[in-house]
Design a protein around this motif. Structure first.
Motif, PDB file in Angstrom:
ATOM      1  N   ILE A 236      49.861  75.586 -75.448  1.00  0.00           N
ATOM      2  CA  ILE A 236      49.546  74.057 -75.883  1.00  0.00           C
ATOM      3  C   ILE A 236      49.481  73.052 -74.724  1.00  0.00           C
ATOM      4  N   ALA A 237      48.475  72.640 -74.654  1.00  0.00           N
ATOM      5  CA  ALA A 237      48.518  71.508 -73.094  1.00  0.00           C
ATOM      6  C   ALA A 237      49.121  70.182 -73.572  1.00  0.00           C
ATOM      7  N   GLY A 238      50.297  69.926 -72.936  1.00  0.00           N
ATOM      8  CA  GLY A 238      50.701  68.537 -72.933  1.00  0.00           C
ATOM      9  C   GLY A 238      49.899  67.651 -72.362  1.00  0.00           C
ATOM     10  N   LEU A 239      49.627  66.445 -72.940  1.00  0.00           N
ATOM     11  CA  LEU A 239      48.757  65.486 -72.420  1.00  0.00           C
ATOM     12  C   LEU A 239      49.506  64.231 -72.083  1.00  0.00           C
ATOM     13  N   SER A 240      48.818  63.369 -71.138  1.00  0.00           N
ATOM     14  CA  SER A 240      49.690  61.899 -70.845  1.00  0.00           C
ATOM     15  C   SER A 240      48.629  61.101 -71.426  1.00  0.00           C
ATOM     16  N   LEU A 241      49.079  60.037 -72.146  1.00  0.00           N
ATOM     17  CA  LEU A 241      48.211  59.111 -72.778  1.00  0.00           C
ATOM     18  C   LEU A 241      47.808  58.185 -71.678  1.00  0.00           C
ATOM     19  N   ARG A 242      48.634  58.053 -70.656  1.00  0.00           N
ATOM     20  CA  ARG A 242      48.357  57.147 -69.445  1.00  0.00           C
ATOM     21  C   ARG A 242      47.000  57.509 -68.858  1.00  0.00           C
ATOM     22  N   ASN A 243      46.692  58.888 -68.765  1.00  0.00           N
ATOM     23  CA  ASN A 243      45.578  59.352 -68.313  1.00  0.00           C
ATOM     24  C   ASN A 243      45.083  60.411 -68.827  1.00  0.00           C
ATOM     25  N   LEU A 244      43.791  60.492 -69.502  1.00  0.00           N
ATOM     26  CA  LEU A 244      43.591  61.354 -70.406  1.00  0.00           C
ATOM     27  C   LEU A 244      42.699  62.599 -69.652  1.00  0.00           C
ATOM     28  N   LYS A 245      42.120  61.919 -68.193  1.00  0.00           N
ATOM     29  CA  LYS A 245      41.575  62.939 -67.596  1.00  0.00           C
ATOM     30  C   LYS A 245      42.403  64.127 -66.986  1.00  0.00           C
ATOM     31  N   PRO A 246      41.842  65.299 -66.983  1.00  0.00           N
ATOM     32  CA  PRO A 246      40.650  65.905 -67.127  1.00  0.00           C
ATOM     33  C   PRO A 246      40.433  65.962 -68.777  1.00  0.00           C
ATOM     34  N   LYS A 247      39.336  65.569 -69.387  1.00  0.00           N
ATOM     35  CA  LYS A 247      39.314  65.881 -70.649  1.00  0.00           C
ATOM     36  C   LYS A 247      38.969  67.464 -71.064  1.00  0.00           C
TER      37      LYS A 247
ATOM     38  N   GLY B 191      53.194  70.852 -67.420  1.00  0.00           N
ATOM     39  CA  GLY B 191      53.291  71.391 -66.009  1.00  0.00           C
ATOM     40  C   GLY B 191      51.940  71.288 -65.051  1.00  0.00           C
ATOM     41  N   TRP B 192      50.879  71.812 -65.908  1.00  0.00           N
ATOM     42  CA  TRP B 192      49.597  72.055 -65.213  1.00  0.00           C
ATOM     43  C   TRP B 192      49.269  70.542 -64.666  1.00  0.00           C
ATOM     44  N   ARG B 193      49.811  69.487 -65.442  1.00  0.00           N
ATOM     45  CA  ARG B 193      49.398  68.099 -64.701  1.00  0.00           C
ATOM     46  C   ARG B 193      50.388  67.741 -63.712  1.00  0.00           C
TER      47      ARG B 193
ATOM     48  N   GLY C   2      40.722  65.476 -56.867  1.00  0.00           N
ATOM     49  CA  GLY C   2      41.535  66.525 -56.718  1.00  0.00           C
ATOM     50  C   GLY C   2      42.312  66.755 -57.821  1.00  0.00           C
ATOM     51  N   PHE C   3      42.879  65.622 -58.446  1.00  0.00           N
ATOM     52  CA  PHE C   3      43.946  66.231 -59.463  1.00  0.00           C
ATOM     53  C   PHE C   3      43.338  66.569 -60.991  1.00  0.00           C
ATOM     54  N   CYS C   4      42.025  66.269 -61.209  1.00  0.00           N
ATOM     55  CA  CYS C   4      41.363  66.741 -62.139  1.00  0.00           C
ATOM     56  C   CYS C   4      40.850  68.320 -61.929  1.00  0.00           C
ATOM     57  N   ASN C   5      40.658  68.677 -60.782  1.00  0.00           N
ATOM     58  CA  ASN C   5      40.227  70.066 -60.453  1.00  0.00           C
ATOM     59  C   ASN C   5      41.647  71.030 -60.499  1.00  0.00           C
ATOM     60  N   ARG C   6      42.581  70.572 -59.713  1.00  0.00           N
ATOM     61  CA  ARG C   6      43.739  71.029 -59.812  1.00  0.00           C
ATOM     62  C   ARG C   6      44.382  71.417 -61.268  1.00  0.00           C
ATOM     63  N   ALA C   7      44.316  70.199 -61.932  1.00  0.00           N
ATOM     64  CA  ALA C   7      44.996  70.218 -63.510  1.00  0.00           C
ATOM     65  C   ALA C   7      44.164  71.283 -64.253  1.00  0.00           C
ATOM     66  N   THR C   8      42.709  71.184 -64.182  1.00  0.00           N
ATOM     67  CA  THR C   8      41.920  72.220 -64.924  1.00  0.00           C
ATOM     68  C   THR C   8      42.191  73.592 -64.642  1.00  0.00           C
ATOM     69  N   HIS C   9      42.229  73.567 -63.123  1.00  0.00           N
ATOM     70  CA  HIS C   9      42.536  75.093 -62.703  1.00  0.00           C
ATOM     71  C   HIS C   9      43.701  75.662 -63.311  1.00  0.00           C
ATOM     72  N   ASN C  10      44.811  74.768 -63.173  1.00  0.00           N
ATOM     73  CA  ASN C  10      46.264  75.106 -63.698  1.00  0.00           C
ATOM     74  C   ASN C  10      46.185  75.523 -65.122  1.00  0.00           C
TER      75      ASN C  10
END
Ligand code: ZN
Length: 342
Positions: free
Chosen positions: A4-15, A226-228, A288-296
């Motif tokens: 289950i991917a924990g989200l942050s509502l402050r920044n929904l990217k990467p979608k 943690g992925w974010r 970079g954040f979106c790439n690393r988060a998606t990768h993670n």
């Protein structure tokens, strides 16, 4: 086992849930939102209630929405989750899965009386919210026996289809007076055995190695932000091994990939690496954040998929032996495997 991917509502990217996003992960089946994020911004909470969480976030059918009560955040602020507000939020925003409004997390450094007080107060909320799909919470602590005894003694709690296990993170993080690893693992196994017919969720497990432990203990789902968090600090997750620092973003330090590991990253087939390669992982700012988060997140989903496949076809033991690097987790995986065979 579901991730289950924990989200942050402050920044929904990467979608990652959005089929139109370059970061779409088709293997993602569930996301988690924390009520703390909603409490902090009343306008957001109101909109999510008006539209429903699914429409508000643009989450497609087929991806479940979990709601965490944010108890940790409220306790740190010295307060409690506002129960009635939480209840009306649940009613109107309609998450698919939602924890009881408040649980009291026993930390390893608490003395016995304090841990028992957490148990008493959490069980009170468990009993008060037996209706309408609230998921009860049980904590891994020195009192897991008593927790399970009280839980199973209650007919309506016994009939619950799902239970969440909390309190594991401070123990795995080796907080002062943390339980020995083997006791943590034994407690999870005990909960699994005694709650055999229930969907068992663990709060907050985010490393690739800990996924092995949760899967071997037959846990049904785990969530992690943690992925974010790692991505924000320039860190990427690796299959079967610890985290590596690929972008130097300031004060954080960490182990950099060795030559082999750069090779593993170069051939990674996640959507971020396929499009932007290593340079994408190293990039600064939102890109970079979106790439690393998606990768993670992709790495976690893929690790879970592989673990399941190898457990199903009976090749797990030979596979993990060469797949999981020697770290603090290796002996723990060995330990859980041995216990499985007893
Ligand atoms: Zn990748």
């Amino acid at each position: 086992m579901e991730i289950i991917a924990g989200l942050s509502l402050r920044n929904l990217k990467p979608k990652v849930w959005d089929a139109a996003s370059p970061y779409h992960l088709s293997g993602l089946r569930a996301v988690m939102v924390s009520y703390a994020d909603l409490d902090r911004t009343p306008a957001r909470r109101r909109k999510a209630m008006e539209k429903g969480l699914r429409a508000y976030l643009g989450i497609p059918e087929g991806v479940s929405i979990y709601l965490d009560n944010g108890a940790f955040y409220f306790l740190r602020k010295g307060g409690e989750v506002p129960r009635q507000e939480y209840e009306s939020f649940v009613r109107q925003a309609q998450p698919d899965w939602y924890a009881i409004p408040q649980d009291y997390i026993p930390t390893p450094r608490m003395n016995d009386d304090e841990q028992l007080d957490c148990l008493r107060r959490t069980m009170q909320v468990n009993r008060a919210f037996q209706h309408d799909g609230y998921v009860p919470v049980v904590h891994i602590s020195r009192y897991i026996d008593e927790y399970l005894r009280q839980f199973l003694a209650d007919e309506r709690l016994r009939a619950k289809p799902a239970v969440a296990l909390g309190g594991i993170v401070p123990n795995l993080l080796r907080a002062r007076k943390a339980m020995p690893y083997s006791d943590v693992l034994d407690s999870v196994r005990q909960a699994r055995v005694e709650l055999a017919d229930k969907q068992l969720h663990i709060f907050g497990i985010g490393g690739t190695a800990t996924l092995h432990l949760a899967a071997l203990l037959d846990v049904d789902s785990v969530d992690s932000s943690g992925w974010r968090n790692r991505a924000a600090r320039g860190i990427v997750q690796m299959p079967g091994r610890g985290d590596r620092m690929v972008a130097n973003l300031g004060s954080w330090r960490g182990r950099e990939p060795d030559e082999d590991e750069w090779g593993i990253l170069a051939s990674c087939s996640c959507p971020a690496c396929r499009q932007f390669g290593i340079e994408g992982l190293k990039a600064s700012r939102m890109h970079g954040f979106c790439n690393r988060a998606t990768h993670n997140l992709w790495t976690l989903l893929d690790e879970a998929r592989q673990i399941e496949a190898h457990l199903t076809d009976g090749t797990y033991e030979t596979w993990y032996d060469q797949h999981v690097e020697n770290s603090v987790y290796r002996p723990l995986i060995d330990y859980v495997l041995e216990q499985r065979q007893v």
